[in-house]
Design a protein around this motif. Structure first.
Motif, mmCIF file in Angstrom:
data_model
loop_
_atom_site.group_PDB
_atom_site.id
_atom_site.type_symbol
_atom_site.label_atom_id
_atom_site.label_comp_id
_atom_site.label_asym_id
_atom_site.label_seq_id
_atom_site.Cartn_x
_atom_site.Cartn_y
_atom_site.Cartn_z
ATOM 1 N N GLN A 48 0.829 -1.213 0.000
ATOM 2 C CA GLN A 48 0.000 0.000 0.000
ATOM 3 C C GLN A 48 0.858 1.256 0.000
ATOM 4 O O GLN A 48 0.547 2.229 -0.681
ATOM 5 N N GLU A 49 1.931 1.239 0.784
ATOM 6 C CA GLU A 49 2.815 2.411 0.835
ATOM 7 C C GLU A 49 3.543 2.595 -0.496
ATOM 8 O O GLU A 49 3.693 3.714 -0.976
ATOM 9 N N ARG A 50 3.995 1.494 -1.090
ATOM 10 C CA ARG A 50 4.658 1.583 -2.396
ATOM 11 C C ARG A 50 3.696 2.132 -3.439
ATOM 12 O O ARG A 50 4.062 2.991 -4.243
ATOM 13 N N LEU A 51 2.455 1.650 -3.413
ATOM 14 C CA LEU A 51 1.451 2.131 -4.361
ATOM 15 C C LEU A 51 1.233 3.636 -4.211
ATOM 16 O O LEU A 51 1.201 4.364 -5.197
ATOM 17 N N ARG A 52 1.121 4.106 -2.978
ATOM 18 C CA ARG A 52 0.907 5.536 -2.728
ATOM 19 C C ARG A 52 2.049 6.368 -3.301
ATOM 20 O O ARG A 52 1.828 7.354 -4.006
ATOM 21 N N GLN A 55 2.035 6.335 -7.112
ATOM 22 C CA GLN A 55 0.986 7.191 -7.656
ATOM 23 C C GLN A 55 1.410 8.663 -7.595
ATOM 24 O O GLN A 55 1.183 9.417 -8.544
ATOM 25 N N GLU A 56 2.024 9.047 -6.508
ATOM 26 C CA GLU A 56 2.427 10.447 -6.320
ATOM 27 C C GLU A 56 3.654 10.829 -7.144
ATOM 28 O O GLU A 56 3.684 11.897 -7.760
ATOM 29 N N ARG A 57 4.674 9.971 -7.129
ATOM 30 C CA ARG A 57 5.957 10.358 -7.712
ATOM 31 C C ARG A 57 6.267 9.696 -9.049
ATOM 32 O O ARG A 57 6.821 10.340 -9.944
ATOM 33 N N SER A 58 5.979 8.416 -9.178
ATOM 34 C CA SER A 58 6.368 7.696 -10.394
ATOM 35 C C SER A 58 5.374 7.871 -11.535
ATOM 36 O O SER A 58 5.784 7.945 -12.694
ATOM 37 N N ILE A 100 2.876 0.683 -11.666
ATOM 38 C CA ILE A 100 2.389 1.949 -11.117
ATOM 39 C C ILE A 100 1.083 1.752 -10.348
ATOM 40 O O ILE A 100 0.826 2.428 -9.366
ATOM 41 N N ASP A 101 0.259 0.824 -10.803
ATOM 42 C CA ASP A 101 -1.072 0.617 -10.213
ATOM 43 C C ASP A 101 -1.161 -0.592 -9.297
ATOM 44 O O ASP A 101 -2.260 -0.958 -8.869
#
Length: 135
Positions: A48-52, A55-58, A100-101
């Motif tokens: 979940q943290e990686r996804l966040r 989504q924000e940076r990558s 990314i998703d």
């Protein structure tokens, strides 16, 4: 569902940048390296943290990279080696951008491939030894 390996996509550009000093390939390597840097920062976090973070940076970088690759491809001849590297990525873009998703996916499959090679080497090595012993 296919998730393409950015190490493979990057390698095509890296080889062109190193061997041919192709400026577009060198720029592509720099852009992909920024994505890898983000992945190193989030390594070990929960999915979940990686996804966040992705989504924000990558995500903005991936969107920008796709547009930039399309723009560069339009400037090059069809037979150019850099065009071929660009086409490799763009023809698999959904698979390349899938990480990314999904926070569970890795941007690179090198780790999995290394484990797979070790397993197959060990398995077939033991199989060969067992066949030799039985003979």
């Amino acid at each position: 569902m296919e998730a393409a390996c950015w190490a493979h996509g990057r390698r095509k550009f890296f080889d062109l940048a190193r061997l041919s000093k192709a400026p577009i390939a060198a720029e592509a390597v720099k852009r992909v390296d920024v994505l890898f840097a983000i992945e190193r920062e989030i390594n070990g976090l929960t999915a979940q943290e990686r996804l966040r973070v992705r989504q924000e940076r990558s995500r903005p970088l991936i969107v920008e990279l796709e547009a930039w690759l399309r723009e560069q491809r339009a400037k090059l001849s069809r037979n150019n080696d850099t065009t071929k590297a660009i086409n490799y990525c763009l023809s698999r873009w959904d698979a390349f951008s899938r990480f990314i998703d999904d926070g569970r996916l890795c941007m690179s499959t090198d780790g999995v491939e290394k484990l797979s090679r070790q397993f197959m080497t060990t398995f077939f090595g033991f199989s060969f030894q067992a066949a030799t012993i039985r003979s």
